[in-house]
Design a protein around this motif. Sequence first.
Motif, PDB file in Angstrom:
ATOM      1  N   ASP A  79       0.824  -1.210   0.000  1.00 46.82           N
ATOM      2  CA  ASP A  79       0.000   0.000   0.000  1.00 46.82           C
ATOM      3  C   ASP A  79       0.860   1.263   0.000  1.00 46.82           C
ATOM      4  O   ASP A  79       0.567   2.228  -0.710  1.00 46.82           O
ATOM      5  CB  ASP A  79      -0.936   0.034   1.216  1.00 46.82           C
ATOM      6  N   ILE A  80       1.913   1.273   0.801  1.00 48.53           N
ATOM      7  CA  ILE A  80       2.796   2.445   0.864  1.00 48.53           C
ATOM      8  C   ILE A  80       3.455   2.693  -0.491  1.00 48.53           C
ATOM      9  O   ILE A  80       3.610   3.833  -0.921  1.00 48.53           O
ATOM     10  CB  ILE A  80       3.855   2.280   1.970  1.00 48.53           C
ATOM     11  N   LEU A  81       3.808   1.634  -1.180  1.00 49.34           N
ATOM     12  CA  LEU A  81       4.464   1.766  -2.480  1.00 49.34           C
ATOM     13  C   LEU A  81       3.474   2.010  -3.619  1.00 49.34           C
ATOM     14  O   LEU A  81       3.876   2.341  -4.727  1.00 49.34           O
ATOM     15  CB  LEU A  81       5.298   0.520  -2.773  1.00 49.34           C
ATOM     16  N   SER A  82       2.177   1.846  -3.338  1.00 52.44           N
ATOM     17  CA  SER A  82       1.157   2.006  -4.384  1.00 52.44           C
ATOM     18  C   SER A  82       0.813   3.477  -4.589  1.00 52.44           C
ATOM     19  O   SER A  82       1.336   4.358  -3.907  1.00 52.44           O
ATOM     20  CB  SER A  82      -0.104   1.236  -3.995  1.00 52.44           C
ATOM     21  N   MET A  83      -0.104   3.725  -5.508  1.00 54.87           N
ATOM     22  CA  MET A  83      -0.549   5.087  -5.796  1.00 54.87           C
ATOM     23  C   MET A  83      -1.803   5.464  -4.990  1.00 54.87           C
ATOM     24  O   MET A  83      -2.343   6.559  -5.155  1.00 54.87           O
ATOM     25  CB  MET A  83      -0.844   5.243  -7.298  1.00 54.87           C
ATOM     26  N   ARG A  84      -2.251   4.583  -4.106  1.00 53.94           N
ATOM     27  CA  ARG A  84      -3.454   4.848  -3.316  1.00 53.94           C
ATOM     28  C   ARG A  84      -3.230   6.038  -2.389  1.00 53.94           C
ATOM     29  O   ARG A  84      -2.114   6.272  -1.922  1.00 53.94           O
ATOM     30  CB  ARG A  84      -3.835   3.610  -2.510  1.00 53.94           C
ATOM     31  N   ARG A  85      -4.327   6.771  -2.102  1.00 52.97           N
ATOM     32  CA  ARG A  85      -4.193   7.989  -1.304  1.00 52.97           C
ATOM     33  C   ARG A  85      -5.140   8.023  -0.110  1.00 52.97           C
ATOM     34  O   ARG A  85      -5.596   9.096   0.299  1.00 52.97           O
ATOM     35  CB  ARG A  85      -4.411   9.211  -2.192  1.00 52.97           C
ATOM     36  N   ASN A  86      -5.432   6.857   0.470  1.00 54.99           N
ATOM     37  CA  ASN A  86      -6.237   6.831   1.696  1.00 54.99           C
ATOM     38  C   ASN A  86      -5.448   7.509   2.815  1.00 54.99           C
ATOM     39  O   ASN A  86      -4.224   7.509   2.821  1.00 54.99           O
ATOM     40  CB  ASN A  86      -6.545   5.394   2.110  1.00 54.99           C
ATOM     41  N   LYS A  87      -6.154   8.063   3.794  1.00 53.14           N
ATOM     42  CA  LYS A  87      -5.511   8.836   4.844  1.00 53.14           C
ATOM     43  C   LYS A  87      -4.455   8.029   5.592  1.00 53.14           C
ATOM     44  O   LYS A  87      -3.346   8.519   5.843  1.00 53.14           O
ATOM     45  CB  LYS A  87      -6.565   9.357   5.828  1.00 53.14           C
ATOM     46  N   ASP A  88      -4.763   6.785   5.974  1.00 58.95           N
ATOM     47  CA  ASP A  88      -3.801   5.967   6.712  1.00 58.95           C
ATOM     48  C   ASP A  88      -2.567   5.663   5.871  1.00 58.95           C
ATOM     49  O   ASP A  88      -1.440   5.693   6.369  1.00 58.95           O
ATOM     50  CB  ASP A  88      -4.434   4.651   7.165  1.00 58.95           C
ATOM     51  N   ILE A  89      -2.776   5.390   4.596  1.00 58.90           N
ATOM     52  CA  ILE A  89      -1.660   5.060   3.705  1.00 58.90           C
ATOM     53  C   ILE A  89      -0.778   6.285   3.488  1.00 58.90           C
ATOM     54  O   ILE A  89       0.451   6.201   3.549  1.00 58.90           O
ATOM     55  CB  ILE A  89      -2.172   4.511   2.355  1.00 58.90           C
ATOM     56  N   VAL A  90      -1.406   7.432   3.284  1.00 58.89           N
ATOM     57  CA  VAL A  90      -0.636   8.665   3.069  1.00 58.89           C
ATOM     58  C   VAL A  90       0.158   9.025   4.322  1.00 58.89           C
ATOM     59  O   VAL A  90       1.331   9.406   4.239  1.00 58.89           O
ATOM     60  CB  VAL A  90      -1.569   9.819   2.646  1.00 58.89           C
ATOM     61  N   SER A  91      -0.452   8.884   5.489  1.00 53.97           N
ATOM     62  CA  SER A  91       0.265   9.174   6.735  1.00 53.97           C
ATOM     63  C   SER A  91       1.466   8.259   6.905  1.00 53.97           C
ATOM     64  O   SER A  91       2.552   8.704   7.290  1.00 53.97           O
ATOM     65  CB  SER A  91      -0.674   9.016   7.930  1.00 53.97           C
ATOM     66  N   ALA A  92       1.284   6.979   6.624  1.00 53.03           N
ATOM     67  CA  ALA A  92       2.389   6.022   6.721  1.00 53.03           C
ATOM     68  C   ALA A  92       3.485   6.361   5.705  1.00 53.03           C
ATOM     69  O   ALA A  92       4.680   6.308   6.015  1.00 53.03           O
ATOM     70  CB  ALA A  92       1.888   4.604   6.494  1.00 53.03           C
ATOM     71  N   ARG A  93       3.085   6.713   4.501  1.00 48.49           N
ATOM     72  CA  ARG A  93       4.048   7.055   3.444  1.00 48.49           C
ATOM     73  C   ARG A  93       4.834   8.311   3.825  1.00 48.49           C
ATOM     74  O   ARG A  93       6.052   8.372   3.664  1.00 48.49           O
ATOM     75  CB  ARG A  93       3.304   7.269   2.133  1.00 48.49           C
ATOM     76  N   TYR A  94       4.154   9.329   4.351  1.00 47.04           N
ATOM     77  CA  TYR A  94       4.819  10.564   4.760  1.00 47.04           C
ATOM     78  C   TYR A  94       5.838  10.283   5.867  1.00 47.04           C
ATOM     79  O   TYR A  94       6.957  10.791   5.833  1.00 47.04           O
ATOM     80  CB  TYR A  94       3.807  11.591   5.268  1.00 47.04           C
ATOM     81  N   GLU A  95       5.429   9.482   6.854  1.00 42.56           N
ATOM     82  CA  GLU A  95       6.363   9.185   7.937  1.00 42.56           C
ATOM     83  C   GLU A  95       7.556   8.372   7.430  1.00 42.56           C
ATOM     84  O   GLU A  95       8.685   8.600   7.842  1.00 42.56           O
ATOM     85  CB  GLU A  95       5.673   8.425   9.080  1.00 42.56           C
ATOM     86  N   ALA A  96       7.300   7.449   6.524  1.00 43.96           N
ATOM     87  CA  ALA A  96       8.397   6.655   5.962  1.00 43.96           C
ATOM     88  C   ALA A  96       9.382   7.560   5.225  1.00 43.96           C
ATOM     89  O   ALA A  96      10.596   7.421   5.386  1.00 43.96           O
ATOM     90  CB  ALA A  96       7.845   5.582   5.023  1.00 43.96           C
ATOM     91  N   MET A  97       8.868   8.493   4.437  1.00 42.74           N
ATOM     92  CA  MET A  97       9.751   9.422   3.721  1.00 42.74           C
ATOM     93  C   MET A  97      10.547  10.281   4.696  1.00 42.74           C
ATOM     94  O   MET A  97      11.746  10.498   4.522  1.00 42.74           O
ATOM     95  CB  MET A  97       8.943  10.311   2.782  1.00 42.74           C
ATOM     96  N   TRP A  98       9.883  10.770   5.736  1.00 46.40           N
ATOM     97  CA  TRP A  98      10.551  11.601   6.736  1.00 46.40           C
ATOM     98  C   TRP A  98      11.653  10.817   7.439  1.00 46.40           C
ATOM     99  O   TRP A  98      12.769  11.307   7.591  1.00 46.40           O
ATOM    100  CB  TRP A  98       9.525  12.115   7.746  1.00 46.40           C
ATOM    101  N   ARG A  99      11.335   9.579   7.847  1.00 44.76           N
ATOM    102  CA  ARG A  99      12.335   8.752   8.530  1.00 44.76           C
ATOM    103  C   ARG A  99      13.489   8.377   7.603  1.00 44.76           C
ATOM    104  O   ARG A  99      14.642   8.333   8.029  1.00 44.76           O
ATOM    105  CB  ARG A  99      11.687   7.486   9.087  1.00 44.76           C
ATOM    106  N   MET A 100      13.188   8.102   6.330  1.00 46.62           N
ATOM    107  CA  MET A 100      14.254   7.775   5.381  1.00 46.62           C
ATOM    108  C   MET A 100      15.215   8.955   5.235  1.00 46.62           C
ATOM    109  O   MET A 100      16.423   8.769   5.138  1.00 46.62           O
ATOM    110  CB  MET A 100      13.658   7.389   4.024  1.00 46.62           C
TER     111      MET A 100
END
Length: 137
Positions: A79-100
Amino acid sequence: MTDLSTAAGQAAHYAEIRARLRGSPAEYDRTVRMAARRSRDVIHIPPSADLIETAPQPVLRWKLIVAECAAKYGVSVKDILSMRRNKDIVSARYEAMWRMRQETTMSYPQIGAKLGRDHSTVVHAIKRHERIRGGAL
């Protein structure tokens, strides 16, 4: 190949490098700095006793970060690697980018390439995560 998972193995590895460079202090310092920088991006996990005796396989730190963020938010890595934009997925993706960006030496374009995004999207995600979460978790 020298075993880098132990302190003795790392010392032997750097002794080999020093011997190869034959006393060139400038080149030695450069090599050590580069090795130290690379070591921030790779985590070596020693094999368990149950597994076949092999050399430890490096686990890329960014994959570990994405997996941890996925588990924290209850979404899948896919889900994080997908193009989906659900709130939980976007929050996880943002945090992953920040931590990376915080925990590795990866640049914005490198982070974007790993997650299938443009570097400007990564910049936006990191700024947004810092604004929403107050900059520190």
